[in-house]
Design a protein around this motif. Sequence first.
Motif, short mmCIF file in Angstrom:
data_model
loop_
_atom_site.label_atom_id
_atom_site.label_comp_id
_atom_site.label_asym_id
_atom_site.label_seq_id
_atom_site.Cartn_x
_atom_site.Cartn_y
_atom_site.Cartn_z
N ALA A 7 0.84 -1.08 0.00
CA ALA A 7 0.26 -0.16 0.54
C ALA A 7 0.49 1.03 0.24
CB ALA A 7 -0.88 0.18 1.47
N GLU A 8 1.85 1.04 0.92
CA GLU A 8 2.88 1.99 0.85
C GLU A 8 3.38 2.56 -0.54
OE1 GLU A 8 4.40 2.90 5.43
OE2 GLU A 8 4.61 1.19 3.97
N ILE A 9 3.56 1.42 -1.40
CA ILE A 9 4.59 1.40 -2.63
C ILE A 9 3.41 1.86 -3.87
CG2 ILE A 9 5.29 -0.05 -4.21
CD1 ILE A 9 6.55 -1.69 -2.18
N ASP A 10 2.82 1.81 -3.12
CA ASP A 10 1.53 2.21 -4.62
C ASP A 10 1.13 3.84 -4.02
OD1 ASP A 10 0.82 -0.37 -5.70
OD2 ASP A 10 -0.62 -0.62 -4.44
N SER A 11 0.66 4.03 -3.05
CA SER A 11 0.98 5.53 -2.43
C SER A 11 2.07 6.48 -3.22
CB SER A 11 0.41 5.43 -1.16
OG SER A 11 0.99 6.82 -0.49
N LEU A 13 4.16 5.59 -5.53
CA LEU A 13 4.31 5.61 -7.11
C LEU A 13 3.15 6.11 -7.53
CD1 LEU A 13 5.15 2.01 -7.34
CD2 LEU A 13 6.81 4.12 -7.76
N THR A 14 2.00 6.47 -6.91
CA THR A 14 0.75 7.49 -7.89
C THR A 14 1.67 9.35 -7.37
OG1 THR A 14 -0.66 8.01 -5.72
CG2 THR A 14 -0.74 5.82 -7.34
N LYS A 15 2.21 9.54 -6.70
CA LYS A 15 2.57 11.00 -6.59
C LYS A 15 3.57 11.48 -7.43
CE LYS A 15 2.13 10.51 -1.72
NZ LYS A 15 2.39 10.56 0.11
N PRO A 16 4.25 12.41 -7.85
CA PRO A 16 4.89 12.99 -8.55
C PRO A 16 6.15 13.24 -8.67
CG PRO A 16 3.46 15.29 -7.76
CD PRO A 16 3.02 14.11 -7.61
N TYR A 37 7.00 10.21 -14.49
CA TYR A 37 6.35 8.85 -15.27
C TYR A 37 5.07 8.52 -14.74
CZ TYR A 37 6.83 7.55 -10.42
OH TYR A 37 6.98 7.68 -8.98
N ALA A 38 4.65 7.81 -15.20
CA ALA A 38 3.68 7.22 -14.49
C ALA A 38 3.05 5.58 -14.73
CB ALA A 38 2.12 7.49 -15.53
N ARG A 39 2.73 5.24 -13.52
CA ARG A 39 2.42 4.08 -13.22
C ARG A 39 0.78 3.39 -13.43
NH1 ARG A 39 2.03 1.65 -7.62
NH2 ARG A 39 1.49 -1.05 -8.47
N ASP A 40 1.14 2.32 -14.39
CA ASP A 40 -0.72 1.43 -14.55
C ASP A 40 -0.45 0.19 -13.73
OD1 ASP A 40 -3.02 0.98 -15.39
OD2 ASP A 40 -3.16 1.07 -17.22
N GLY A 41 -0.84 -0.28 -12.79
CA GLY A 41 -0.47 -1.57 -12.61
C GLY A 41 1.23 -2.08 -12.07
N GLY A 42 0.82 -3.49 -13.49
CA GLY A 42 2.11 -3.64 -13.35
C GLY A 42 3.54 -2.97 -14.84
N PRO A 62 17.01 -4.43 -23.25
CA PRO A 62 15.79 -3.67 -23.34
C PRO A 62 16.04 -3.26 -21.12
CG PRO A 62 14.90 -5.60 -23.74
CD PRO A 62 17.06 -5.31 -24.24
N ALA A 63 16.83 -4.33 -20.35
CA ALA A 63 16.66 -4.73 -19.34
C ALA A 63 16.99 -3.07 -18.86
CB ALA A 63 18.07 -5.35 -18.71
N VAL A 64 15.41 -2.24 -17.46
CA VAL A 64 15.83 -1.40 -16.55
C VAL A 64 16.05 -1.24 -15.68
CG1 VAL A 64 15.24 0.19 -19.43
CG2 VAL A 64 13.70 -0.99 -17.59
N SER A 65 16.09 -0.06 -14.98
CA SER A 65 15.33 0.07 -13.56
C SER A 65 15.74 0.71 -13.06
CB SER A 65 16.68 -0.43 -12.63
OG SER A 65 16.98 -1.66 -12.46
N LEU A 66 14.60 2.12 -12.60
CA LEU A 66 13.83 3.02 -12.33
C LEU A 66 13.55 3.19 -10.74
CD1 LEU A 66 12.13 4.72 -13.77
CD2 LEU A 66 10.35 4.41 -13.02
N SER A 67 14.67 4.06 -10.06
CA SER A 67 14.44 4.24 -9.17
C SER A 67 13.83 5.52 -8.64
CB SER A 67 16.18 4.59 -8.55
OG SER A 67 16.33 5.07 -7.20
N ILE A 68 13.36 5.37 -7.50
CA ILE A 68 11.91 6.73 -7.11
C ILE A 68 12.92 6.95 -4.88
CG2 ILE A 68 9.96 8.09 -6.24
CD1 ILE A 68 10.21 4.76 -8.55
N ALA A 69 13.06 8.17 -4.88
CA ALA A 69 13.63 8.31 -3.59
C ALA A 69 13.15 9.73 -3.22
CB ALA A 69 15.52 8.01 -3.26
#
Length: 138
Positions: A7-11, A13-16, A37-42, A62-69
Amino acid sequence: MTRLSAAEIDSQLTKPHVAHLVSIRPDGRPHVAPVWYARDGGRVWVMTGSGTAKARNITNNPAVSLSIAAPGRPYWYIVLEGIASLTKDNMESMVKNICTLYDGPVRGAEFARELLTEEDMVLIDIRIERVISWQDDD
């Protein structure tokens, strides 16, 4: 030090939050770029110009990582690892959604129009395969 709940991850990932996209250059070195970015499910969507280093890198690997902190306390981070592809499907609506999320309804719509008119845009479609998270217990 603990992991964030789903739930915390979902919360978060919906913020800018500005994220950092890591792709691999043809010589094997990492390339890091700040992105919206924008997230839509998986899946996660990132907009970029078709001639950018990240677009070229994804074409080769095509291998990537996305880091949000978090920029400050309480500290937390989320890393999304996955496989990316480039697409123009749903370009207009996705660019508008991302720009509106980060810049608000008025400026976001204006910026989306500018990008779609002036740039040869593509979407990076990231299929999330692994989520890593951490949060400060303090």
